[in-house]
Design an enzyme around this catalytic site. Structure first.
Site, PDB file in Angstrom:
ATOM      1  N   ALA A   1       0.819  -1.220   0.000  1.00 10.53           N
ATOM      2  CA  ALA A   1       0.000   0.000   0.000  1.00 10.53           C
ATOM      3  C   ALA A   1       0.854   1.273   0.000  1.00 10.53           C
ATOM      4  O   ALA A   1       1.124   1.837  -1.064  1.00 10.53           O
ATOM      5  CB  ALA A   1      -0.943  -0.036   1.184  1.00 10.53           C
ATOM      6  N   ARG A   2       1.284   1.715   1.175  1.00 15.21           N
ATOM      7  CA  ARG A   2       2.121   2.902   1.277  1.00 15.21           C
ATOM      8  C   ARG A   2       3.092   2.740   2.447  1.00 15.21           C
ATOM      9  O   ARG A   2       2.727   2.225   3.524  1.00 15.21           O
ATOM     10  CB  ARG A   2       1.276   4.152   1.548  1.00 15.21           C
ATOM     11  CG  ARG A   2       0.548   4.709   0.329  1.00 15.21           C
ATOM     12  CD  ARG A   2       1.504   5.282  -0.714  1.00 15.21           C
ATOM     13  NE  ARG A   2       0.796   5.842  -1.849  1.00 15.21           N
ATOM     14  CZ  ARG A   2       0.476   5.198  -2.973  1.00 15.21           C
ATOM     15  NH1 ARG A   2       0.806   3.911  -3.100  1.00 15.21           N
ATOM     16  NH2 ARG A   2      -0.140   5.803  -3.951  1.00 15.21           N
TER      17      ARG A   2
ATOM     18  N   ASP B   1       6.911  -3.334  -1.106  1.00 15.77           N
ATOM     19  CA  ASP B   1       6.940  -2.701  -2.425  1.00 15.77           C
ATOM     20  C   ASP B   1       6.961  -1.178  -2.284  1.00 15.77           C
ATOM     21  O   ASP B   1       7.178  -0.477  -3.266  1.00 15.77           O
ATOM     22  CB  ASP B   1       5.704  -3.136  -3.236  1.00 15.77           C
ATOM     23  CG  ASP B   1       5.765  -2.683  -4.693  1.00 15.77           C
ATOM     24  OD1 ASP B   1       6.853  -2.784  -5.299  1.00 15.77           O
ATOM     25  OD2 ASP B   1       4.734  -2.227  -5.234  1.00 15.77           O
TER      26      ASP B   1
ATOM     27  N   GLU C   1      10.201   7.291  -0.379  1.00 12.22           N
ATOM     28  CA  GLU C   1      10.661   6.690  -1.638  1.00 12.22           C
ATOM     29  C   GLU C   1      11.312   7.755  -2.527  1.00 12.22           C
ATOM     30  O   GLU C   1      10.861   8.889  -2.516  1.00 12.22           O
ATOM     31  CB  GLU C   1       9.458   6.132  -2.431  1.00 12.22           C
ATOM     32  CG  GLU C   1       8.850   4.919  -1.873  1.00 12.22           C
ATOM     33  CD  GLU C   1       7.579   4.504  -2.635  1.00 12.22           C
ATOM     34  OE1 GLU C   1       6.812   3.750  -2.062  1.00 12.22           O
ATOM     35  OE2 GLU C   1       7.357   4.950  -3.776  1.00 12.22           O
TER      36      GLU C   1
ATOM     37  N   HIS D   1       8.430  -0.275  -5.774  1.00 13.21           N
ATOM     38  CA  HIS D   1       7.071   0.240  -6.032  1.00 13.21           C
ATOM     39  C   HIS D   1       6.569  -0.167  -7.439  1.00 13.21           C
ATOM     40  O   HIS D   1       6.387   0.685  -8.318  1.00 13.21           O
ATOM     41  CB  HIS D   1       7.009   1.769  -5.864  1.00 13.21           C
ATOM     42  CG  HIS D   1       5.616   2.263  -5.580  1.00 13.21           C
ATOM     43  ND1 HIS D   1       5.349   3.335  -4.781  1.00 13.21           N
ATOM     44  CD2 HIS D   1       4.400   1.799  -6.006  1.00 13.21           C
ATOM     45  CE1 HIS D   1       4.034   3.531  -4.730  1.00 13.21           C
ATOM     46  NE2 HIS D   1       3.444   2.610  -5.467  1.00 13.21           N
TER      47      HIS D   1
HETATM   48  C1  GLV Z   1       0.108   3.140  -6.665  1.00  9.87           C
HETATM   49  O1  GLV Z   1       0.817   2.998  -5.733  1.00  9.87           O
HETATM   50  C2  GLV Z   1      -1.127   3.827  -6.630  1.00  9.87           C
HETATM   51  O2  GLV Z   1      -1.554   4.342  -5.578  1.00  9.87           O
HETATM   52  O3  GLV Z   1      -1.750   3.924  -7.676  1.00  9.87           O
END
Ligand code: GLV
Length: 317
Positions: free
Chosen positions: A235-236, A260, A265, A283
């Site tokens: 996710a984040r 990921d 980042e 990512h």
């Molecule tokens: C990718 O990480 C998105 O949020 O689209």
């Protein structure tokens, strides 16, 4: 034609589409614009097609020219944009949901497999011809019968749950509210985070980054996991406290991680690099031609739709 700043390069076909609809300002060198540069470049623009790498905080949004009416984010996540600040300035914010669900869920599953089956160690050994088959060589964790905890059972979480089920995993989830039976599809709901984490042999972080979820995975909550759990995040990065997770890896409370996404980042906490049990990717969640094209098309359509009739189905603020 509306004048649109497109902050990052898109795939060729998407840029072609944008130039047919808008007077589009492209970023030919795909540079990462500073906040100052983004503000300057948006001069005279009606909208901005932004990316998750653009930090559109309140300070930046407040300095955007009055002509900017829409921020169309080329991502499903919009933690990079201060929604309130945009709302105060009557700027619409949109995202690109649905089209990236499958691609991102694939990476979510890859993170689980890569971390559980010791892929980083395997790749290193194979590349160095430093291995021989033996009955106890690189024994990992098999997914069959293992409990998977999905933190955030939205579209991506549900798709991961669906695939995981076919791999024989038993799915638990934590959400603000319980899903309908068809969306739940046999997964077990935990209202309480502690109860949820205590059954998560493998944790898959799939929730959006918000004020409430920042550092949700931290020293205290990691303790709720079973001994030797696996932590994955598609996710984040903001949802995980890196120092606490690395510390949990160091003392083997956590067996392996699959990541990921990262705080800050493209930099990532160097502590992860010291761990052979850290399966890390740059990512890649939505990185397929099909998906990136669909995302860009949607981000373009969101702007087009907004200027045509004022409505916008993917509005998030
Ligand atoms: C990718 O990480 C998105 O949020 O689209």
């Amino acid at each position: 034609m509306k004048k649109i700043l497109i902050t990052r390069r898109l795939l060729r076909s998407s840029e072609d589409k944008a130039s047919k609809i808008f007077d589009a300002k492209f970023n030919i060198n795909d540079e990462l614009y500073s906040q100052e540069k983004l503000i300057k470049l948006s001069d005279g623009c009606d909208g901005i097609l932004s990316a998750l790498t653009d930090k559109l905080d309140a300070e930046t949004i407040n300095k955007l020219p009055n002509s900017v009416k829409i921020l169309s984010n080329f991502a499903v996540g919009f933690g990079n944009i201060d929604l309130e600040a945009a709302k105060k300035r009557n700027i619409i914010v949109t995202n690109t949901p649905e089209v990236l669900t499958d691609a991102t869920a694939e990476i979510g599953i890859l993170l689980i497999l890569g971390a559980c089956r010791r892929v980083p160690e395997g790749i290193e050994a194979a590349q160095n011809s430093n291995w021989k088959w033996s009955a106890d060589y690189l024994i990992g964790k098999q997914l069959t019968g293992t409990r998977l905890g999905i933190l955030g059972m939205g579209r991506i979480g549900r798709k991961i749950a669906h695939i995981a089920k076919s791999l024989g995993m038993i799915v638990h989830y934590h959400n603000r509210s319980k899903l309908s039976d068809d969306k739940e599809n046999g997964a077990i709901y935990h209202k309480d985070l502690k109860s949820f984490l205590s059954v998560s042999d493998v944790l898959s972080v799939c929730c959006p980054a918000t004020k409430e979820t920042t550092d949700l995975i931290n020293k205290e909550t990691l303790e709720y996991l079973p001994q030797g759990a696996v932590v994955t995040n598609v996710a984040r990065g903001d949802i995980v406290n890196d120092d606490d997770l690395i510390e949990a890896l160091n003392r083997r409370k956590v067996y392996a991680v699959g990541l990921d996404v990262y705080k800050g980042e493209p930099n990532l906490n160097p502590g992860y690099l010291k761990h052979k049990s850290a399966f890390i990717l740059p990512h890649l969640g939505s990185a397929s031609k099909h998906t990136r094209t669909a995302m860009a098309d949607l981000a373009i359509d969101n702007i087009d739709e907004f200027f045509k009739d004022g409505s916008c189905k993917n509005k998030v603020n």
